[in-house]
Design a protein around this motif. Structure first.
Motif, PDB file in Angstrom:
ATOM      1  N   GLY B  58       0.886  -1.528   0.088  1.00 14.86           N
ATOM      2  CA  GLY B  58       0.467   0.387  -0.068  1.00 14.86           C
ATOM      3  C   GLY B  58       0.873   1.103  -0.072  1.00 14.86           C
ATOM      4  O   GLY B  58       1.815   1.153   0.862  1.00 14.86           O
ATOM      5  N   SER B 205      -3.314   4.682  -2.039  1.00 12.77           N
ATOM      6  CA  SER B 205      -5.489   4.791  -1.899  1.00 12.77           C
ATOM      7  C   SER B 205      -4.831   5.627  -0.485  1.00 12.77           C
ATOM      8  O   SER B 205      -4.354   5.671  -0.146  1.00 12.77           O
ATOM      9  CB  SER B 205      -5.975   3.756  -1.556  1.00 12.77           C
ATOM     10  OG  SER B 205      -7.653   3.978  -1.062  1.00 12.77           O
ATOM     11  N   VAL B 211      -6.295  -0.142   1.968  1.00 15.08           N
ATOM     12  CA  VAL B 211      -5.376  -0.866   2.400  1.00 15.08           C
ATOM     13  C   VAL B 211      -4.805  -1.629   2.767  1.00 15.08           C
ATOM     14  O   VAL B 211      -4.342  -2.591   2.592  1.00 15.08           O
ATOM     15  CB  VAL B 211      -4.263   0.979   2.403  1.00 15.08           C
ATOM     16  CG1 VAL B 211      -2.943  -0.068   2.866  1.00 15.08           C
ATOM     17  CG2 VAL B 211      -4.505   1.387   1.067  1.00 15.08           C
ATOM     18  N   CYS B 215      -3.539  -5.045   1.095  1.00 11.72           N
ATOM     19  CA  CYS B 215      -1.969  -4.964   1.209  1.00 11.72           C
ATOM     20  C   CYS B 215      -1.751  -5.692   2.558  1.00 11.72           C
ATOM     21  O   CYS B 215      -2.411  -6.028   3.637  1.00 11.72           O
ATOM     22  CB  CYS B 215      -1.169  -3.687   1.142  1.00 11.72           C
ATOM     23  SG  CYS B 215      -2.007  -3.399   0.089  1.00 11.72           S
ATOM     24  N   ALA B 218       2.824  -1.829   3.526  1.00  4.21           N
ATOM     25  CA  ALA B 218       2.942  -0.504   2.923  1.00  4.21           C
ATOM     26  C   ALA B 218       3.881   0.469   3.122  1.00  4.21           C
ATOM     27  O   ALA B 218       5.037   0.131   3.988  1.00  4.21           O
ATOM     28  CB  ALA B 218       1.723   0.288   4.634  1.00  4.21           C
ATOM     29  N   SER B 236       0.171   1.505   9.421  1.00  3.61           N
ATOM     30  CA  SER B 236      -0.625   1.724   8.983  1.00  3.61           C
ATOM     31  C   SER B 236      -1.394   2.849  10.575  1.00  3.61           C
ATOM     32  O   SER B 236      -1.376   3.851  10.542  1.00  3.61           O
ATOM     33  CB  SER B 236      -1.413   0.880   9.102  1.00  3.61           C
ATOM     34  OG  SER B 236      -1.683   0.402  10.008  1.00  3.61           O
TER      35      SER B 236
END
Lengths: 258, 244
Positions: B58, B205, B211, B215, B218, B236
């Protein structure tokens, strides 16, 4: 080099599609379509033959053939180079979004004009036969000056395509340049007087005049001028080399300027 | 693990003209007044990372962080000003769908044109033609010039053509918002199917949930620099802190 050839093979279909698109879209929405490639040169030939035939008093029955042969070559050169000049900017949308080898744009613009030119050669053949200019084995040699013209168009086209990205005004400047080329090509007059004078170099140094002159020789079944052939070939090759070098040196920068 | 994409110290620099000069007259006036100045702008600064085969990465970041530029550099649209990009395999760049569409061309003609732009042969496109038309649900409009299409129809056609291949690397840049709700569902399903075949995915995104769902890794871009790259959970969480 090998990578380039592989890449061209991968994108050869796109090349064909771009040429096809040029031809298809040129006459889309006109009633006569591709027939215009024959009608248009025929009509201009009639105008030029009437105007200059009477004005300059050229009596020769085959004067229209002479004009048509010259004009066809000139308009092929002017259209294919103008197309190449605009090609990068015209395909800006594509260039900004996907990777495509960029030389495909000017090259396809030139090739599609060549295809249309081949169609308009039919008119030349018909007019020649009607006016009594019969084909001879030498007529087939016309392919030689046409090949030289292709090289010249590619070379000049690549140079213009590159420069056109950085200088937008070039489009207008090139129109003026083409006018100069046209008047020094002996399209609608016989060059004999000028060739015999002190300023013969004006014509002789113009590679397009050499191409036209040799093409006419083939059409009329005469022998080509070796010196002119060599000069125009060497000149064209030089432009091809210069054009390829400056194009490939700058193509990665195009995207930053369009 | 096999590395399928590798970037080393990639810099990308743009010249931004302060205002858009698009007419010759304007250009000429500005040229005479010596008013044509460019600002230099670094869209990517020293970005290095590698992606292993099968990873779904991601790409997170605020607007203008360089996400799309990074995707275009990987897809080969931009050549980096400095640094190198290695990639190994067929890339399906779903960055801007329908690049190369011609408005005067009909839908059918554009299928072949866009197919060629993506590097496919005519034969391949002929084989896939029906599949594309069917997926796009544009059968009755396929012989209509593209200029009469709505933007949703154009996007549908673009999506259907771009997803007809089986790529090794799939680059998705905000394309999960194509068409109406029904088509969106269908296109999402198609992409998930493609991902299930083990392709490597780069997914841009703003939707963090999406995501996380898709995913396993990332990265975060901030003003052109890569500030974080790693496991999805870790990154994240960091991104959540960033946007709060």
């Amino acid at each position: 080099m090998k990578a380039k050839i592989l890449e061209f093979r991968q994108y050869s279909n796109l090349f064909v599609e771009l040429v096809r698109k040029g031809i298809k879209l040129k006459y889309r929405r006109s009633y006569l379509g591709v027939l215009w490639s024959m009608i248009e040169p025929l009509l201009t030939m009639i105008v030029l033959a009437v105007v200059f035939g009477t004005l300059l008093g050229y009596e020769g029955k085959d004067f229209p053939v002479y004009i048509l042969a010259g004009r066809l070559i000139y308009s092929l050169f002017s259209q294919s180079t103008t197309n190449a000049l605009k090609s990068i900017r015209q395909n800006e949308g594509m260039i900004k979004k996907v990777y495509v080898p960029k030389y495909l744009y000017p090259l396809s613009g030139i090739v599609f004009n060549y295809v249309l030119f081949l169609i308009s050669l039919v008119v030349l053949a018909v007019v020649a036969l009607v006016l009594g200019v019969m084909p001879t084995p030498r007529t087939l040699l016309a392919i030689v000056p046409l090949f030289v013209l292709f090289l010249l168009s590619v070379g000049i086209g690549l140079i213009l395509a590159t420069a056109g990205v950085f200088f937008r005004d070039l489009e207008y400047l090139w129109n003026v340049g083409l006018m100069l080329v046209m008047y020094t090509c002996a399209i609608f007059y016989y060059p004999d007087n000028i060739l015999a004078s002190d300023v013969s170099w004006i014509l002789e140094f113009n590679p397009l005049f050499c191409v036209i002159s040799n093409f006419r020789s083939c059409v009329f079944g005469e022998v080509m001028d070796g010196g002119m052939l060599l000069y125009s070939f060497v000149f064209s090759m030089v432009t091809v080399v210069i054009g390829s070098v400056i194009f490939s040196k700058n193509e990665d920068k195009f995207i930053l300027y369009i | 693990m096999e590395e399928i994409i590798k970037l080393e110290h990639v810099n990308m620099q743009f010249n931004l003209s302060r205002e858009k000069v698009d007419s010759v007259k304007e250009y000429f006036i500005k040229f005479v007044k010596k008013d044509l100045k460019y600002d230099q702008f670094m869209a990517l600064k020293d970005v290095s990372f590698s992606v292993n085969k099968g990873d779904r990465v991601g790409v997170l970041g605020l607007n203008g962080a360089g996400k799309s530029t990074l995707m275009k550099v990987i897809a080969g649209v931009f050549k980096p000003t400095e640094g190198t990009v290695y990639k190994n395999g067929v890339i399906a760049p779903m960055i801007e769908l329908g690049a190369g569409f011609d408005k005067q061309y009909t839908g059918a003609e554009n299928i072949f044109l866009y197919g060629a732009v993506l590097g496919h042969s005519r034969k391949f496109m002929e084989e896939k033609f029906d599949e594309i038309v069917e997926f796009s649900e544009l059968k009755e409009f396929i012989d209509v010039p593209l200029k009469n299409y709505s933007s949703g129809m154009r996007a549908r056609l673009g999506f259907s053509i771009a997803t007809v291949v089986k790529p090794d690397i799939l680059i998705l840049d905000e394309v999960l918002s194509v068409g109406d709700a029904k088509f969106r569902k269908k296109s999402e399903k198609k992409l998930v199917d493609m991902m299930d075949t083990g392709v490597t995915v780069l997914f841009v995104s703003h939707n963090l949930d999406q995501v996380k769902r898709i995913c396993n890794k990332a990265m975060i871009l901030e003003k052109g620099s890569l500030v974080a790259y790693g496991d999805i959970e870790e990154v994240s969480n960091k991104y959540k802190e960033m946007i709060e």
